[in-house]
Write a protein that holds these residues in place. Structure first.
Motif, mmCIF file in Angstrom:
data_model
loop_
_atom_site.group_PDB
_atom_site.id
_atom_site.type_symbol
_atom_site.label_atom_id
_atom_site.label_comp_id
_atom_site.label_asym_id
_atom_site.label_seq_id
_atom_site.Cartn_x
_atom_site.Cartn_y
_atom_site.Cartn_z
ATOM 1 N N TYR A 137 0.841 -1.198 0.000
ATOM 2 C CA TYR A 137 0.000 0.000 0.000
ATOM 3 C C TYR A 137 0.875 1.245 0.000
ATOM 4 O O TYR A 137 1.831 1.353 0.770
ATOM 5 C CB TYR A 137 -0.910 0.011 1.231
ATOM 6 C CG TYR A 137 -1.812 1.203 1.285
ATOM 7 C CD1 TYR A 137 -2.916 1.290 0.442
ATOM 8 C CD2 TYR A 137 -1.575 2.242 2.172
ATOM 9 C CE1 TYR A 137 -3.750 2.384 0.488
ATOM 10 C CE2 TYR A 137 -2.408 3.337 2.221
ATOM 11 C CZ TYR A 137 -3.491 3.413 1.381
ATOM 12 O OH TYR A 137 -4.315 4.506 1.408
ATOM 13 N N LYS A 138 0.526 2.171 -0.873
ATOM 14 C CA LYS A 138 1.238 3.446 -0.935
ATOM 15 C C LYS A 138 0.316 4.523 -0.374
ATOM 16 O O LYS A 138 -0.738 4.802 -0.947
ATOM 17 C CB LYS A 138 1.642 3.766 -2.372
ATOM 18 C CG LYS A 138 2.542 4.969 -2.465
ATOM 19 C CD LYS A 138 3.049 5.190 -3.871
ATOM 20 C CE LYS A 138 3.935 6.404 -3.906
ATOM 21 N NZ LYS A 138 4.338 6.726 -5.261
ATOM 22 N N PHE A 139 0.698 5.078 0.759
ATOM 23 C CA PHE A 139 -0.082 6.151 1.351
ATOM 24 C C PHE A 139 -0.086 7.347 0.405
ATOM 25 O O PHE A 139 0.930 7.641 -0.230
ATOM 26 C CB PHE A 139 0.495 6.552 2.713
ATOM 27 C CG PHE A 139 0.188 5.571 3.799
ATOM 28 C CD1 PHE A 139 -0.949 5.716 4.570
ATOM 29 C CD2 PHE A 139 1.031 4.501 4.053
ATOM 30 C CE1 PHE A 139 -1.244 4.806 5.583
ATOM 31 C CE2 PHE A 139 0.745 3.592 5.053
ATOM 32 C CZ PHE A 139 -0.401 3.745 5.822
ATOM 33 N N PRO A 140 -1.210 8.056 0.290
ATOM 34 C CA PRO A 140 -1.296 9.160 -0.660
ATOM 35 C C PRO A 140 -0.365 10.325 -0.328
ATOM 36 O O PRO A 140 0.067 11.046 -1.236
ATOM 37 C CB PRO A 140 -2.754 9.598 -0.608
ATOM 38 C CG PRO A 140 -3.363 8.930 0.569
ATOM 39 C CD PRO A 140 -2.480 7.785 0.949
ATOM 40 N N ALA A 141 -0.055 10.528 0.954
ATOM 41 C CA ALA A 141 0.805 11.651 1.349
ATOM 42 C C ALA A 141 1.340 11.402 2.751
ATOM 43 O O ALA A 141 0.797 10.593 3.503
ATOM 44 C CB ALA A 141 0.008 12.956 1.323
ATOM 45 N N ASN A 142 2.388 12.125 3.099
ATOM 46 C CA ASN A 142 2.862 12.106 4.482
ATOM 47 C C ASN A 142 1.812 12.770 5.354
ATOM 48 O O ASN A 142 1.098 13.661 4.905
ATOM 49 C CB ASN A 142 4.184 12.864 4.601
ATOM 50 C CG ASN A 142 5.338 12.131 3.959
ATOM 51 O OD1 ASN A 142 5.286 10.921 3.738
ATOM 52 N ND2 ASN A 142 6.395 12.857 3.650
ATOM 53 N N GLY A 143 1.726 12.324 6.596
ATOM 54 C CA GLY A 143 0.780 12.952 7.510
ATOM 55 C C GLY A 143 0.195 11.960 8.491
ATOM 56 O O GLY A 143 0.703 10.858 8.683
ATOM 57 N N ASP A 144 -0.907 12.383 9.106
ATOM 58 C CA ASP A 144 -1.551 11.606 10.158
ATOM 59 C C ASP A 144 -2.699 10.779 9.602
ATOM 60 O O ASP A 144 -3.500 11.262 8.799
ATOM 61 C CB ASP A 144 -2.084 12.535 11.248
ATOM 62 C CG ASP A 144 -0.961 13.283 11.956
ATOM 63 O OD1 ASP A 144 0.084 12.664 12.202
ATOM 64 O OD2 ASP A 144 -1.135 14.480 12.255
ATOM 65 N N TYR A 145 -2.789 9.534 10.112
ATOM 66 C CA TYR A 145 -3.823 8.589 9.693
ATOM 67 C C TYR A 145 -4.391 7.902 10.934
ATOM 68 O O TYR A 145 -3.730 7.822 11.970
ATOM 69 C CB TYR A 145 -3.250 7.534 8.744
ATOM 70 C CG TYR A 145 -2.813 8.106 7.417
ATOM 71 C CD1 TYR A 145 -3.663 8.091 6.316
ATOM 72 C CD2 TYR A 145 -1.553 8.677 7.271
ATOM 73 C CE1 TYR A 145 -3.267 8.636 5.106
ATOM 74 C CE2 TYR A 145 -1.156 9.216 6.059
ATOM 75 C CZ TYR A 145 -2.014 9.192 4.989
ATOM 76 O OH TYR A 145 -1.628 9.732 3.791
ATOM 77 N N THR A 146 -5.608 7.387 10.797
ATOM 78 C CA THR A 146 -6.240 6.611 11.866
ATOM 79 C C THR A 146 -6.862 5.365 11.263
ATOM 80 O O THR A 146 -7.534 5.432 10.234
ATOM 81 C CB THR A 146 -7.340 7.423 12.579
ATOM 82 O OG1 THR A 146 -6.748 8.564 13.192
ATOM 83 C CG2 THR A 146 -8.036 6.583 13.648
ATOM 84 N N ILE A 147 -6.637 4.247 11.933
ATOM 85 C CA ILE A 147 -7.349 3.006 11.617
ATOM 86 C C ILE A 147 -8.201 2.677 12.828
ATOM 87 O O ILE A 147 -7.694 2.590 13.951
ATOM 88 C CB ILE A 147 -6.386 1.855 11.294
ATOM 89 C CG1 ILE A 147 -5.634 2.145 9.993
ATOM 90 C CG2 ILE A 147 -7.137 0.531 11.204
ATOM 91 C CD1 ILE A 147 -4.607 1.102 9.609
ATOM 92 N N GLY A 148 -9.505 2.530 12.595
ATOM 93 C CA GLY A 148 -10.430 2.132 13.650
ATOM 94 C C GLY A 148 -10.980 0.754 13.334
ATOM 95 O O GLY A 148 -11.346 0.481 12.193
ATOM 96 N N ILE A 149 -11.028 -0.111 14.335
ATOM 97 C CA ILE A 149 -11.499 -1.484 14.137
ATOM 98 C C ILE A 149 -12.647 -1.750 15.100
ATOM 99 O O ILE A 149 -12.521 -1.523 16.308
ATOM 100 C CB ILE A 149 -10.373 -2.511 14.372
ATOM 101 C CG1 ILE A 149 -9.152 -2.189 13.500
ATOM 102 C CG2 ILE A 149 -10.870 -3.923 14.105
ATOM 103 C CD1 ILE A 149 -7.946 -3.056 13.788
ATOM 104 N N ILE A 150 -13.757 -2.256 14.553
ATOM 105 C CA ILE A 150 -14.935 -2.616 15.336
ATOM 106 C C ILE A 150 -15.193 -4.096 15.107
ATOM 107 O O ILE A 150 -15.142 -4.564 13.968
ATOM 108 C CB ILE A 150 -16.172 -1.795 14.882
ATOM 109 C CG1 ILE A 150 -15.895 -0.308 15.016
ATOM 110 C CG2 ILE A 150 -17.412 -2.210 15.663
ATOM 111 C CD1 ILE A 150 -16.920 0.568 14.318
ATOM 112 N N GLN A 151 -15.476 -4.830 16.167
ATOM 113 C CA GLN A 151 -15.827 -6.245 15.998
ATOM 114 C C GLN A 151 -17.270 -6.319 15.503
ATOM 115 O O GLN A 151 -18.134 -5.588 15.966
ATOM 116 C CB GLN A 151 -15.603 -7.052 17.279
ATOM 117 C CG GLN A 151 -16.465 -6.672 18.462
ATOM 118 C CD GLN A 151 -17.702 -7.557 18.631
ATOM 119 O OE1 GLN A 151 -18.097 -8.307 17.743
ATOM 120 N NE2 GLN A 151 -18.323 -7.438 19.784
ATOM 121 N N ALA A 152 -17.504 -7.190 14.537
ATOM 122 C CA ALA A 152 -18.830 -7.311 13.917
ATOM 123 C C ALA A 152 -19.406 -8.715 14.103
ATOM 124 O O ALA A 152 -20.058 -9.257 13.218
ATOM 125 C CB ALA A 152 -18.738 -6.959 12.431
#
Length: 156
Positions: free
Chosen positions: A120-135
């Protein structure tokens, strides 16, 4: 003479292990054996080298209290710069058909790595968040001790 060889081998191993740590980040949240369906597990991280491709991998640690052979996750991936959010629904297998856990570990706790985004190539430098919810069907899902995200540089 052999003492020098042993010390040299340890030094080389130390250098190799310290080099690999720079190429990956691991973020873990402890769930204490129960994961509330409403409790999104968030992982904030900064990308400083967006030109390099990365693998995003989920880390799940479960114990024998986990009642299913699979886990379903809803993943929210947020680019904080552009506010662009994407959502994926994923299903991962935790056990073989005979009930044996697939993960590694000693005793009751097993750890398994699941691929989320490879190369995966991130679109730009900076801040990201991954949120995970159990389903899963349970409002309080037993047997999940930890959930995490591992971001590693792809190997050439």
């Amino acid at each position: 003479m052999t003492m020098h060889k042993i010390m040299g081998a340890f030094f080389v191993l130390f250098l190799l292990s310290s080099c690999s740590k720079d190429s990956e980040q691991v973020f873990m949240n402890n769930l204490n054996g129960k994961w509330d369906k409403k409790a999104e597990q968030k992982f904030d991280f900064k990308v400083t080298d967006a030109k390099k491709t990365k693998n995003i991998i989920f880390v799940v640690r479960n114990n024998n209290d986990y009642p299913y052979s699979n886990i379903r996750l809803i993943v929210n991936f947020l680019d904080k710069q552009t506010k662009k959010k994407s959502t994926d629904t994923l299903n991962y297998i935790l056990a073989e058909p005979n009930g044996a856990w697939i993960g590694n570990g000693f005793g009751d706790t097993k750890e398994i790595l699941f691929q989320y985004k490879l190369n995966y190539k991130f679109p730009a430098n900076g801040d990201y968040t991954i949120g995970i919810i159990q389903a899963m069907r349970n409002d309080n899902l037993p047997g999940i001790e930890d959930i995490g995200v591992k971001i590693e540089m792809t190997k050439p």
